[in-house]
Design a protein around this motif. Structure first.
Motif, short mmCIF file in Angstrom:
data_model
loop_
_atom_site.label_atom_id
_atom_site.label_comp_id
_atom_site.label_asym_id
_atom_site.label_seq_id
_atom_site.Cartn_x
_atom_site.Cartn_y
_atom_site.Cartn_z
N SER A 23 0.81 -1.21 0.00
CA SER A 23 0.00 0.00 0.00
C SER A 23 0.85 1.27 0.00
O SER A 23 0.32 2.36 0.10
CB SER A 23 -0.95 0.01 1.20
N LEU A 24 2.15 1.13 -0.13
CA LEU A 24 3.01 2.31 -0.15
C LEU A 24 2.88 3.03 -1.50
O LEU A 24 2.79 2.38 -2.55
CB LEU A 24 4.47 1.91 0.09
N ILE A 25 2.90 4.33 -1.46
CA ILE A 25 2.75 5.14 -2.68
C ILE A 25 3.82 4.80 -3.71
O ILE A 25 3.55 4.76 -4.91
CB ILE A 25 2.72 6.64 -2.33
N SER A 26 5.04 4.51 -3.26
CA SER A 26 6.12 4.20 -4.21
C SER A 26 5.83 2.98 -5.06
O SER A 26 6.40 2.83 -6.14
CB SER A 26 7.44 4.01 -3.46
N ARG A 27 4.92 2.11 -4.61
CA ARG A 27 4.58 0.92 -5.38
C ARG A 27 3.74 1.25 -6.61
O ARG A 27 3.56 0.41 -7.49
CB ARG A 27 3.81 -0.09 -4.52
N LEU A 28 3.20 2.47 -6.68
CA LEU A 28 2.37 2.86 -7.82
C LEU A 28 3.20 3.10 -9.08
O LEU A 28 2.68 3.02 -10.18
CB LEU A 28 1.56 4.11 -7.48
N GLY A 29 4.47 3.43 -8.92
CA GLY A 29 5.32 3.66 -10.08
C GLY A 29 6.49 4.54 -9.71
O GLY A 29 6.61 5.00 -8.57
N SER A 30 7.32 4.79 -10.68
CA SER A 30 8.50 5.62 -10.49
C SER A 30 8.19 7.08 -10.80
O SER A 30 7.33 7.38 -11.64
CB SER A 30 9.63 5.17 -11.42
#
Length: 179
Positions: free
Chosen positions: A5-12
């Protein structure tokens, strides 16, 4: 909060965006000092709808976009006094990095992850053809504003054109208007 659920997992991060007081000066800095260009100007961007802090907003703005390698550099210029994240930034006298941008494939998922992370949606924009952007405050103070943008796949082709122009740029025509 799970690791998924970390924002960084959404993309670079694909973009660094600025809302300077002196737009011509910022463009000179990026083109002449940093050697980044050419910048493509998209004037008075037409949106289907916009909201700032949940309220409808009529934001009149233009953007200048260039590439520094694979990173997009965006200069934003708001032309009216409508409430927005750009207007509040300038009203506070701020300079420097305004936000970073992540391209996401699923805006509903991005919104869910941001909510789980405690990030607040400050601004939303719906673009013609089905594009959508949200700007979230991740709560970390200056530098924690994140744009998430989702376009239909065909709309990303113009980014490739701009990136290719940057790779072959000889310093001429540093600002190019887009029709």
């Amino acid at each position: 909060m799970s690791n998924q659920s970390l924002i960084s997992r959404l993309g670079s991060v694909m973009q660094m965006a600025y809302v300077p007081a002196d737009v011509p000066g910022a463009l000179r800095y990026w083109t002449e000092t940093m050697g980044v260009g050419p910048f493509f100007k998209l004037s008075n961007i037409a949106v289907d709808a916009a909201k700032y802090k949940g309220e409808p907003a009529s934001i009149d703005f233009s953007v200048y976009i260039a590439y520094w390698g694979d990173t997009q550099v965006e200069i934003i210029e708001q032309h009216n006094d409508a409430p927005s994240i750009y207007k509040s930034w300038r009203s506070e006298g701020r300079e420097g990095l305004h936000h970073v941008c992540i391209v996401v494939a699923d805006m509903a998922r991005a919104r869910g992850i941001c909510a789980e992370a405690g990030a607040t949606v400050l601004q939303e924009i719906w673009l013609p053809g089905g594009g959508e952007a949200i700007y979230v405050d991740a709560g970390g103070g200056p530098g924690s504003l994140i744009e998430m943008i989702c376009f239909p796949p065909d709309n990303y082709a113009f980014f490739d054109v701009m990136r290719d122009a940057a790779r072959h740029w000889d310093g001429s025509e540093p600002i190019r208007a887009v029709g």
